[in-house]
Design a protein around this motif. Structure first.
Motif, PDB file in Angstrom:
ATOM      1  N   ARG A  85      41.246  68.590  94.574  1.00 35.09           N
ATOM      2  CA  ARG A  85      41.179  67.753  95.904  1.00 35.09           C
ATOM      3  C   ARG A  85      42.773  67.466  96.256  1.00 35.09           C
ATOM      4  NH1 ARG A  85      36.988  64.860  93.948  1.00 35.09           N
ATOM      5  NH2 ARG A  85      38.214  63.213  93.165  1.00 35.09           N
TER       6      ARG A  85
ATOM      7  N   ARG B  94      38.788  71.484  77.420  1.00 34.67           N
ATOM      8  CA  ARG B  94      39.264  70.031  76.826  1.00 34.67           C
ATOM      9  C   ARG B  94      39.836  69.295  78.200  1.00 34.67           C
ATOM     10  NH1 ARG B  94      41.545  73.491  73.253  1.00 34.67           N
ATOM     11  NH2 ARG B  94      43.634  72.585  73.870  1.00 34.67           N
ATOM     12  N   ILE B  95      39.582  69.761  79.268  1.00 36.08           N
ATOM     13  CA  ILE B  95      40.007  69.056  80.388  1.00 36.08           C
ATOM     14  C   ILE B  95      38.647  68.541  81.365  1.00 36.08           C
ATOM     15  CG2 ILE B  95      41.250  68.884  82.811  1.00 36.08           C
ATOM     16  CD1 ILE B  95      43.138  70.903  81.599  1.00 36.08           C
ATOM     17  N   ASP B  96      38.593  66.934  81.478  1.00 35.95           N
ATOM     18  CA  ASP B  96      37.287  66.564  82.133  1.00 35.95           C
ATOM     19  C   ASP B  96      37.259  66.744  83.439  1.00 35.95           C
ATOM     20  OD1 ASP B  96      35.260  64.312  81.930  1.00 35.95           O
ATOM     21  OD2 ASP B  96      36.480  63.950  83.768  1.00 35.95           O
ATOM     22  N   GLU B  97      35.813  67.272  83.867  1.00 33.64           N
ATOM     23  CA  GLU B  97      35.422  67.933  84.945  1.00 33.64           C
ATOM     24  C   GLU B  97      35.902  67.058  86.162  1.00 33.64           C
ATOM     25  OE1 GLU B  97      31.574  69.805  87.273  1.00 33.64           O
ATOM     26  OE2 GLU B  97      31.462  69.391  85.409  1.00 33.64           O
ATOM     27  N   ALA B  98      35.691  65.739  86.005  1.00 28.32           N
ATOM     28  CA  ALA B  98      36.120  64.680  87.121  1.00 28.32           C
ATOM     29  C   ALA B  98      37.509  64.895  87.526  1.00 28.32           C
ATOM     30  CB  ALA B  98      35.566  63.460  86.867  1.00 28.32           C
ATOM     31  N   ASP B  99      38.416  64.952  86.125  1.00 28.90           N
ATOM     32  CA  ASP B  99      39.880  65.008  86.579  1.00 28.90           C
ATOM     33  C   ASP B  99      40.159  66.553  87.073  1.00 28.90           C
ATOM     34  OD1 ASP B  99      40.348  62.641  85.085  1.00 28.90           O
ATOM     35  OD2 ASP B  99      40.799  63.594  83.116  1.00 28.90           O
ATOM     36  N   LEU B 100      39.477  67.593  86.767  1.00 32.52           N
ATOM     37  CA  LEU B 100      39.774  68.931  87.369  1.00 32.52           C
ATOM     38  C   LEU B 100      39.281  68.866  88.838  1.00 32.52           C
ATOM     39  CD1 LEU B 100      38.422  71.417  84.783  1.00 32.52           C
ATOM     40  CD2 LEU B 100      40.765  70.988  85.580  1.00 32.52           C
ATOM     41  N   LYS B 101      38.202  68.052  89.322  1.00 31.39           N
ATOM     42  CA  LYS B 101      37.855  68.084  90.548  1.00 31.39           C
ATOM     43  C   LYS B 101      38.752  67.101  91.346  1.00 31.39           C
ATOM     44  CE  LYS B 101      32.971  68.701  90.074  1.00 31.39           C
ATOM     45  NZ  LYS B 101      31.623  68.295  90.587  1.00 31.39           N
ATOM     46  N   ALA B 102      39.534  66.084  90.866  1.00 36.26           N
ATOM     47  CA  ALA B 102      40.364  65.309  91.584  1.00 36.26           C
ATOM     48  C   ALA B 102      41.734  66.011  91.532  1.00 36.26           C
ATOM     49  CB  ALA B 102      40.566  63.990  90.716  1.00 36.26           C
ATOM     50  N   THR B 103      41.912  66.717  90.778  1.00 37.79           N
ATOM     51  CA  THR B 103      43.270  67.671  90.654  1.00 37.79           C
ATOM     52  C   THR B 103      42.921  68.619  92.083  1.00 37.79           C
ATOM     53  OG1 THR B 103      43.573  67.429  88.626  1.00 37.79           O
ATOM     54  CG2 THR B 103      44.708  69.410  89.439  1.00 37.79           C
TER      55      THR B 103
END
Length: 158
Positions: free
Chosen positions: A133, A122-131
C-alpha cells in the motif's frame, strides 16, 4: 548515537538497495535459462504490452534508443522478438514477442515466482500488505509529480 532525523533519505536508500539486491537474486535464478537481465526485462515488459513501439519501450525501460536497438537486434537474432512496421506510420517499429519467447517467459515467471517466495518468507503478511500500500501510494505520488499517466496498479514485470 544521535537520533536519525533523516529517515526519508534512508527510506530512499533502502528502497534502492532492496531493488538492486532483488535484481541480483533474480539474475542468479534466471542464469540457468541463459537470459540476461536486459533480455528478461525487455521480454517482461513486452509480455504485459506486446507490440510496443521501440521508442515507447526505450522510455519504459529508461534506455537510450541505440542501446535498446542493439538489445532488440540480439533478441531478434535469437528468435525471441520480431520488429514490424506500425500499420499507420511505417517509420514506427513495433516489437512483438514470438512463439519461442512465450515458453521462455513462462520459465522466467516460474523461476521468479519461486525466488519471490524465498525473498518474502518470514515476513508477516500484514507487513507485506502495508508495504505494498505504501509503495503504491509513493508510485502514485511520483507519477503525479512526473506527469506520467501510467496506471498506478503494480504490474509484475518479473
Amino acid at each position: 548515537m544521535a537520533p536519525d532525523l533523516n529517515w526519508e533519505l534512508r527510506l530512499g536508500f533502502l528502497v534502492h538497495d532492496v531493488s538492486r539486491l532483488r535484481r541480483r537474486v533474480v539474475d542468479r535464478a534466471l542464469k540457468p535459462l541463459g537470459v540476461t537481465r536486459s533480455q528478461w526485462w525487455v521480454l517482461a515488459f513486452l509480455s504485459r504490452s506486446d507490440g510496443m513501439s521501440q521508442v515507447a519501450l526505450a522510455d519504459e525501460l529508461d534506455l537510450g534508443k541505440v542501446a535498446l536497438g542493439q538489445l532488440i537486434d540480439r533478441l531478434e537474432k535469437t528468435g525471441f522478438v520480431s520488429r514490424r512496421p506500425d500499420e499507420e506510420d511505417r517509420r514506427v517499429k513495433r516489437i512483438y514477442l514470438t512463439k519461442r519467447s512465450h515458453a521462455l517467459i513462462a520459465q522466467i515467471r516460474d523461476n521468479v515466482s519461486v525466488t519471490e517466495k524465498e525473498i518474502l518468507e518470514r515476513i508477516d503478511e500484514a507487513d507485506l500488505k502495508a508495504t505494498v500500500r505504501a509503495l503504491r501510494g509513493m508510485k502514485e505520488n511520483l507519477l503525479t509529480m512526473t506527469g506520467d499517466n501510467e496506471d498506478v496498479e503494480d504490474s509484475d514485470a518479473a
